[in-house]
Design a protein around this motif. Structure first.
Motif, mmCIF file in Angstrom:
data_model
loop_
_atom_site.group_PDB
_atom_site.id
_atom_site.type_symbol
_atom_site.label_atom_id
_atom_site.label_comp_id
_atom_site.label_asym_id
_atom_site.label_seq_id
_atom_site.Cartn_x
_atom_site.Cartn_y
_atom_site.Cartn_z
ATOM 1 N N GLU A 46 75.364 -18.947 -6.119
ATOM 2 C CA GLU A 46 74.131 -18.922 -6.915
ATOM 3 C C GLU A 46 73.593 -17.516 -7.137
ATOM 4 O O GLU A 46 72.642 -17.310 -7.885
ATOM 5 C CB GLU A 46 73.051 -19.750 -6.212
ATOM 6 C CG GLU A 46 73.373 -21.242 -6.161
ATOM 7 C CD GLU A 46 72.446 -21.988 -5.209
ATOM 8 O OE1 GLU A 46 71.597 -21.324 -4.583
ATOM 9 O OE2 GLU A 46 72.579 -23.208 -5.113
ATOM 10 N N GLN A 79 69.752 -23.849 -13.615
ATOM 11 C CA GLN A 79 69.768 -22.469 -13.146
ATOM 12 C C GLN A 79 68.395 -22.003 -12.669
ATOM 13 O O GLN A 79 68.266 -21.344 -11.639
ATOM 14 C CB GLN A 79 70.267 -21.542 -14.284
ATOM 15 C CG GLN A 79 71.699 -21.805 -14.704
ATOM 16 C CD GLN A 79 72.662 -21.700 -13.528
ATOM 17 O OE1 GLN A 79 72.771 -20.649 -12.898
ATOM 18 N NE2 GLN A 79 73.339 -22.786 -13.215
ATOM 19 N N MET A 101 67.519 -23.620 -9.284
ATOM 20 C CA MET A 101 68.236 -23.028 -8.153
ATOM 21 C C MET A 101 67.655 -21.655 -7.813
ATOM 22 O O MET A 101 67.575 -21.277 -6.638
ATOM 23 C CB MET A 101 69.729 -22.898 -8.464
ATOM 24 C CG MET A 101 70.488 -24.217 -8.488
ATOM 25 S SD MET A 101 70.207 -25.290 -7.051
ATOM 26 C CE MET A 101 70.586 -24.211 -5.685
ATOM 27 N N ASN A 158 66.200 -20.450 -4.228
ATOM 28 C CA ASN A 158 66.620 -19.212 -3.564
ATOM 29 C C ASN A 158 65.463 -18.263 -3.303
ATOM 30 O O ASN A 158 65.468 -17.502 -2.325
ATOM 31 C CB ASN A 158 67.678 -18.505 -4.409
ATOM 32 C CG ASN A 158 69.007 -19.250 -4.417
ATOM 33 O OD1 ASN A 158 69.298 -20.005 -3.492
ATOM 34 N ND2 ASN A 158 69.791 -19.064 -5.455
#
Length: 713
Positions: A369, A464, A467, A471
């Motif tokens: 990622e 995207q 994620m 993170n």
């Protein structure tokens, strides 16, 4: 013993002028009788660290290697280089085993490869004590540790080597071992104050790329088309996936096969042999494949699914580009893969091991990622710091574009809040994009304020962005509650305290492709032409290599590696002396195969630059007409006599007046041309040479063939 003898052996047997980083220091330690732990990346030159001592010290080096097929491959490679090597394992019968043992007792072997099972079996120590051993080399030493990713119980018994052979140094080698595994290797092998040698794990020749896991097969087909006839491996998590991918690629006319533990041993062996010999270009395999081969010309590796950990990923991509030439790696990533792997790990029987493996999976996920240089992340995992971005990963080639993502984050976090933190990522995306799914209506999610608030973004974009929010700590995934998304303390700051969020704008694979095409168009035409010609010569040399390999019955990469062929294509050596200067060309291979490669290069140079070729060839003829001998011409021009004769043969065919019969008689020409009629492969110089039992030189055969081509003989 000093390193001069080691360097001479390096050039003589392997064709290299210099040691790679740390190799000389490791060899020096072994010469001094010290133990060593060596960490080097796959393709980094681990084997040389024990093979050079093996051929320069009195006695035999005993190498413990975990897979039978790898032993066979390595022994074949050593023999091709003129080194005396053999192996002992369950694949050979008792008669062959006795023959190998007798060679070992007589001191006729430089290296003896054994399996770990063989080493720890009942009476094998007594067999070893009957010979003179100069070194024990434990390859794939991470297998000794339960902390490692490839634990083998037999390895834990190898501590007995120090008990039975206290004066013999032990070198443990691995490409993948974290700090805990390193300590375990030293403790269990009972190494005495070993030198710890940790080489750089950086493999700059490997390009690194991660793509989303949608439409994988189409992307793979497109990828493979850009690597025609190049060997590659596609790693799949399941046998069924491996078979499906192989079948679909085969339908496209590609030479692809599936490889997994469900196949019979004979079938697996046949597939592996076909791959090693370049008869199959693509292997679609479970992780069981690859450790058992030493094939240096694998040009790409694809991961169809996310690997379980970075150690396994690093080892698997390391099977590409082992020769140091450029190679590509591609990893497909999806959240579904993460969920599946978590389930597999959590269902394991060892709770402590499960926790370790889950942590390692998280690190693997973070790598996939990441929006920072992938090589820096990968090397940092192995405690190595890369001071600058690599320039050879997808992130470096297309740096991310940062945007103000506050509004996007607010929509996502608000949606999580309004569904009471009860849905996983996929369903949240459906809510944000206003999906009409029956399940969403039944749960009443179509009535919340943020339903459809993200219609302007694609599903890929939302995946995207979500994620990234995970993170960055604005969301967390509750793996213990069906992977639903939960808010964090940072979420509340974004929702209620006007905290801004910076996100990276996702770019599709298609967009990245367009950028790369645009960059390629800016390349100067002269440079592009040079690269095209070099590639054409490389392909011709690769064909010569395959023909020789088929005649010799060995894998093509054991003739010369791709890296060596690439250097030949770049330097275009026109003499044996110049060819010996190419990295990877040793004395035995020069004598055995050099002339065929020189002929291919000479022919190519002539076809692409005939004027230059004629000038240099005619100089040899002029010197001959002045009365100089072949030897004198060769010395004056810095080339071999065989090269001078090759010049004369070419000029004779092109109509120049060459005194051919000065070097081969009419009777010999007729004998050679007549012999071609009896042979299956009449154009092969080696076949003709063997037909005359070596009594007719290669030079005379070449001159006779030139006469025949010109005169229709």
């Amino acid at each position: 013993m000093n390193l001069d003898k080691a360097k001479q052996a390096l050039k003589r047997y392997f064709g290299y002028d210099q040691f790679r980083p740390l190799q000389a220091e490791i060899i020096r330690a072994i010469f001094a009788g010290k133990d060593a732990l060596v960490l080097m990346p796959t393709g980094g030159g681990k084997s040389v660290c024990f093979q050079i001592p093996a051929v320069t010290m009195p006695g035999t080096c005993v190498v413990v290697s975990p897979l039978i097929s790898l032993m066979k491959d390595q022994v074949e490679g050593l023999r091709a280089n003129g080194i005396q090597a053999a192996f002992l394992n369950s694949a050979i019968d008792s008669r062959e085993q006795l023959k190998v043992e007798e060679s070992f007792y007589a001191g006729a072997l430089n290296l003896l490869y054994v399996s770990p099972e063989k080493l720890v079996s009942g009476n094998f120590v007594s067999i070893l004590k009957r010979g003179k051993i100069n070194l024990f080399a434990i390859d794939e030493a991470h297998c000794i540790s339960a902390w490692g990713h490839d634990f083998r119980p037999e390895y834990t018994q190898m501590g007995m080597l120090k008990q039975h052979f206290p004066q013999v140094p032990v070198i443990a080698l691995t490409a993948t071992a974290d700090k805990l595994t390193r300590k375990d290797i030293v403790d269990q092998l009972k190494l005495e104050e070993p030198g710890i040698f940790i080489a750089s794990f950086d493999r700059p020749n490997l390009s690194l790329e991660v793509r989303p896991g949608q439409q994988r097969l189409g992307q793979i087909q497109e990828f493979v088309q850009k690597h025609p006839k190049q060997a590659g491996i596609i790693y799949c998590l399941s046998r069924k996936t491996a078979e499906d991918v192989a079948a679909k690629l085969a339908q496209q006319g590609l030479k692809a096969e599936a490889y997994h533990a469900g196949l019979s041993p004979d079938r697996r062996s046949k597939i592996q042999d076909n791959f090693i010999n370049d008869n199959i270009h693509i292997i679609c395999a479970t992780v069981a494949f690859g450790m058992g081969i030493d094939k240096s010309n694998v040009r790409w590796v694809i991961h169809y699914n996310l690997p379980k950990n970075l150690e396994g990923y690093y080892q698997e991509i390391g099977r590409a580009g082992r020769d140091g030439a450029k190679a590509d790696t591609l990893l497909f990533y999806s959240f579904a893969d993460v969920s599946m792997l978590r389930d597999i790990i959590q269902n394991g029987e060892n709770a402590a091991q499960n926790e370790i493996q889950l942590v390692k999976l998280e690190r693997m996920q973070q790598y996939a990622e990441s929006l920072a240089c992938r090589r820096r992340i990968l090397l940092a995992y192995f405690s190595e710091n890369l001071s600058k971005n690599c320039g050879n990963c997808d992130i470096c080639r297309n740096p991310p574009q940062y945007i103000d993502g506050t509004q996007i984050a607010q929509k996502a976090l608000s949606a999580v809040y309004r569904v009471n933190e009860q849905v996983p990522m996929g369903m949240l995306i459906d809510v944000l994009r206003g999906s009409g799914r029956k399940e969403i209506r039944q749960l009443g999610y179509d009535t919340i304020k943020t339903y459809g608030a993200g219609r302007d973004l694609s599903q890929w974009d939302w995946q995207q962005y979500l994620m990234q929010l995970v993170n960055l700590g604005y969301l967390e995934i509750a793996y213990d509650a069906n992977s639903v998304l939960r808010l964090t303390a940072a979420s509340h700051e974004v929702l209620f305290k006007s905290r801004t969020v910076q996100l990276v704008k996702p770019s599709s694979y298609k967009e990245r492709q367009e950028e790369e095409k645009a960059a390629a168009k800016t390349k100067p035409k002269t440079l592009a032409k040079q690269e095209r010609l070099r590639d054409e010569l490389f392909e011709q040399l690769r064909q010569v290599r395959k023909e020789i390999a088929q005649q010799e019955g060995i894998p093509p990469y054991l003739i010369f590696s791709d890296a060596t062929l690439e250097e030949m294509a770049f330097k275009k050596p026109l003499s044996e002396t110049a060819l010996l200067g190419v990295s990877g060309v040793g004395e035995k291979k020069l004598a055995q195969f050099g002339q065929q490669f020189l002929e291919a290069i000479l022919e190519f140079v002539g076809s692409t630059s005939p004027k230059e070729k004629n000038l240099t060839y005619k100089l040899s003829l002029e010197l001959l007409k002045k009365g100089l001998s072949l030897e004198a011409i060769a010395e004056k021009r810095g080339i071999e006599t065989s090269t001078v004769l090759a010049h004369l043969a070419y000029l004779y065919e092109t109509g120049e007046e060459v005194p051919l019969f000065q070097f081969v008689s009419k009777v010999e020409i007729q004998q050679i041309l007549k012999a071609r009629g009896y042979l299956e492969n009449p154009s092969s110089l080696k076949t003709l040479y063997d037909y005359f039992d070596g009594k007719m030189s290669y030079d005379k055969i070449k001159l006779a063939m030139a006469w025949g081509r010109k005169n229709g003989g």
